[in-house]
Write a protein that holds these residues in place. Structure first.
Motif, PDB file in Angstrom:
ATOM      1  N   TYR A  59     -11.144  16.142  83.033  1.00  0.00           N
ATOM      2  CA  TYR A  59      -9.775  15.671  82.822  1.00  0.00           C
ATOM      3  C   TYR A  59      -9.244  16.339  81.563  1.00  0.00           C
ATOM      4  O   TYR A  59      -9.839  16.278  80.507  1.00  0.00           O
ATOM      5  N   GLY A  60      -8.099  17.018  81.714  1.00  0.00           N
ATOM      6  CA  GLY A  60      -7.563  17.789  80.614  1.00  0.00           C
ATOM      7  C   GLY A  60      -7.974  19.262  80.746  1.00  0.00           C
ATOM      8  O   GLY A  60      -8.440  19.704  81.800  1.00  0.00           O
ATOM      9  N   PRO A  61      -7.816  20.044  79.674  1.00  0.00           N
ATOM     10  CA  PRO A  61      -7.483  19.582  78.329  1.00  0.00           C
ATOM     11  C   PRO A  61      -6.039  19.119  78.182  1.00  0.00           C
ATOM     12  O   PRO A  61      -5.127  19.757  78.704  1.00  0.00           O
ATOM     13  N   ASN A  62      -5.869  17.999  77.476  1.00  0.00           N
ATOM     14  CA  ASN A  62      -4.554  17.436  77.189  1.00  0.00           C
ATOM     15  C   ASN A  62      -4.254  17.560  75.705  1.00  0.00           C
ATOM     16  O   ASN A  62      -5.143  17.403  74.866  1.00  0.00           O
ATOM     17  N   GLY A  63      -3.004  17.821  75.406  1.00  0.00           N
ATOM     18  CA  GLY A  63      -2.553  17.795  74.025  1.00  0.00           C
ATOM     19  C   GLY A  63      -2.127  16.394  73.633  1.00  0.00           C
ATOM     20  O   GLY A  63      -1.852  15.542  74.482  1.00  0.00           O
ATOM     21  N   GLY A  64      -2.085  16.132  72.346  1.00  0.00           N
ATOM     22  CA  GLY A  64      -1.686  14.829  71.850  1.00  0.00           C
ATOM     23  C   GLY A  64      -0.185  14.620  71.937  1.00  0.00           C
ATOM     24  O   GLY A  64       0.588  15.565  72.098  1.00  0.00           O
ATOM     25  N   GLY A  65       0.216  13.356  71.813  1.00  0.00           N
ATOM     26  CA  GLY A  65       1.633  13.017  71.830  1.00  0.00           C
ATOM     27  C   GLY A  65       2.142  12.464  70.520  1.00  0.00           C
ATOM     28  O   GLY A  65       3.350  12.373  70.300  1.00  0.00           O
ATOM     29  N   LEU A  84       1.247  19.261  68.008  1.00  0.00           N
ATOM     30  CA  LEU A  84       1.318  18.723  69.371  1.00  0.00           C
ATOM     31  C   LEU A  84       1.607  19.787  70.418  1.00  0.00           C
ATOM     32  O   LEU A  84       1.451  19.526  71.619  1.00  0.00           O
ATOM     33  N   LEU A  85       2.040  20.978  70.003  1.00  0.00           N
ATOM     34  CA  LEU A  85       2.337  22.067  70.933  1.00  0.00           C
ATOM     35  C   LEU A  85       1.664  23.351  70.468  1.00  0.00           C
ATOM     36  O   LEU A  85       1.636  23.643  69.262  1.00  0.00           O
ATOM     37  N   SER A  86       1.139  24.110  71.413  1.00  0.00           N
ATOM     38  CA  SER A  86       0.541  25.404  71.100  1.00  0.00           C
ATOM     39  C   SER A  86       1.628  26.471  71.171  1.00  0.00           C
ATOM     40  O   SER A  86       1.765  27.190  72.167  1.00  0.00           O
ATOM     41  N   VAL A 124     -13.319  18.526  71.929  1.00  0.00           N
ATOM     42  CA  VAL A 124     -12.079  18.662  71.162  1.00  0.00           C
ATOM     43  C   VAL A 124     -11.914  20.127  70.762  1.00  0.00           C
ATOM     44  O   VAL A 124     -12.869  20.763  70.292  1.00  0.00           O
ATOM     45  N   ALA A 125     -10.718  20.658  70.944  1.00  0.00           N
ATOM     46  CA  ALA A 125     -10.396  22.020  70.510  1.00  0.00           C
ATOM     47  C   ALA A 125      -9.274  21.955  69.487  1.00  0.00           C
ATOM     48  O   ALA A 125      -8.285  21.240  69.686  1.00  0.00           O
ATOM     49  N   VAL A 126      -9.441  22.684  68.402  1.00  0.00           N
ATOM     50  CA  VAL A 126      -8.420  22.761  67.351  1.00  0.00           C
ATOM     51  C   VAL A 126      -8.131  24.232  67.084  1.00  0.00           C
ATOM     52  O   VAL A 126      -9.058  25.028  66.873  1.00  0.00           O
ATOM     53  N   LYS A 127      -6.847  24.562  67.075  1.00  0.00           N
ATOM     54  CA  LYS A 127      -6.419  25.943  66.836  1.00  0.00           C
ATOM     55  C   LYS A 127      -5.734  26.034  65.477  1.00  0.00           C
ATOM     56  O   LYS A 127      -4.831  25.252  65.175  1.00  0.00           O
ATOM     57  N   GLY A 128      -6.190  26.973  64.659  1.00  0.00           N
ATOM     58  CA  GLY A 128      -5.594  27.129  63.340  1.00  0.00           C
ATOM     59  C   GLY A 128      -6.322  28.177  62.526  1.00  0.00           C
ATOM     60  O   GLY A 128      -7.161  28.925  63.047  1.00  0.00           O
ATOM     61  N   TYR A 129      -6.011  28.219  61.215  1.00  0.00           N
ATOM     62  CA  TYR A 129      -6.659  29.208  60.355  1.00  0.00           C
ATOM     63  C   TYR A 129      -6.570  28.772  58.893  1.00  0.00           C
ATOM     64  O   TYR A 129      -5.706  27.980  58.498  1.00  0.00           O
ATOM     65  N   TYR A 202      -2.570  23.606  67.032  1.00  0.00           N
ATOM     66  CA  TYR A 202      -2.672  22.798  68.253  1.00  0.00           C
ATOM     67  C   TYR A 202      -4.009  22.092  68.293  1.00  0.00           C
ATOM     68  O   TYR A 202      -5.010  22.565  67.730  1.00  0.00           O
ATOM     69  N   CYS A 203      -4.006  20.939  68.967  1.00  0.00           N
ATOM     70  CA  CYS A 203      -5.235  20.179  69.182  1.00  0.00           C
ATOM     71  C   CYS A 203      -5.235  19.650  70.609  1.00  0.00           C
ATOM     72  O   CYS A 203      -4.224  19.095  71.071  1.00  0.00           O
ATOM     73  N   SER A 204      -6.347  19.813  71.321  1.00  0.00           N
ATOM     74  CA  SER A 204      -6.454  19.304  72.687  1.00  0.00           C
ATOM     75  C   SER A 204      -7.811  18.637  72.878  1.00  0.00           C
ATOM     76  O   SER A 204      -8.757  18.886  72.133  1.00  0.00           O
TER      77      SER A 204
END
Length: 222
Positions: A59-65, A84-86, A124-129, A202-204
């Motif tokens: 189920y997912g991956p879903n982003g947060g709201g 909340l958005l990639s 959990v996936a987190v996108k950033g730097y 982004y986080c999913s």
């Protein structure tokens, strides 16, 4: 007849080990949590099935709201809703003193996991730097941090890092309703080796599950 093997065409539903004449005329054997016995009806919990699906459901991956800065370190996340958005728009926190960001809660992942499954793992996936930075993740149950904390080193260019796995429950038991609730989510914070700005895009969350082993009802003779 009792004692003889029963061949199942499909997984789920009702297993009958009673004599046919013991089922009341016109009665439906699919009445929930009900055993028909000669002359009476007994309600009880469903029986335990020894069968399960070999393949896992995802189920997912879903982003947060919803994204909320806790203001617990004095290094706030600016524009927290940007996680909340990639889309290349970042929420950022500058860690100077202390070298730790505020905690960022991301919730309301809008899952609709059915009651017929058992939770097997959460990813959990987190996108950033950020330079020289470790980001930490802890799951939220009902809006409260629970279980294991996972670390991962952020890259210096915008890319994803992962926490948990298809078999990681983060040291906590999970019910489908807790995953579906708006308070399910993840707490994120980062620790830097030197003053730095941490940027998250982004986080999913992805949930792994298998069909529950308690979705059978029983019908047996007295």
């Amino acid at each position: 007849m009792p004692g003889q093997p029963v061949v199942l065409d499909t997984l789920g539903g009702l297993v009958a080990t009673c004599r046919p004449e013991d089922v009341p005329e016109g009665a439906s054997p699919r009445t929930f949590d009900t055993d028909y016995i000669v002359g009476r009806v007994i309600q009880r919990a469903g029986l335990q099935s020894i069968y399960s699906y070999a393949a896992a459901n995802t189920y997912g991956p879903n982003g947060g709201g919803t994204a909320t800065d806790l203001n617990d370190q004095g290094n706030p996340w600016v524009n927290p809703n940007n996680i909340l958005l990639s889309d290349g728009s970042f929420t950022d926190s500058t860690a100077v003193s202390p070298l730790v960001t505020d905690t960022l809660y991301v919730t309301n992942f809008n899952f609709t996991v059915p009651s017929s499954v058992s939770i097997q793992g959460i990813l959990v996936a987190v996108k950033g730097y950020a330079p020289g930075t470790t980001v930490y993740a802890q799951l939220l149950k009902g809006g409260v941090p629970v279980g294991d904390i996972y670390p991962s080193v952020l890259p210096t260019v915008n890319a994803s890092v992962y926490f948990g796995s298809d078999s990681a429950l983060w040291g906590v038991t999970w019910d489908y309703s807790e995953i579906d609730a708006t308070g399910f989510g993840v707490a994120l914070w980062a620790e830097c080796t030197a003053p730095a700005t941490v940027a998250l895009d982004y986080c999913s969350i992805k949930v792994y599950a298998s069909e529950s082993q308690t979705n059978f009802l029983g019908l047996m003779s007295a």
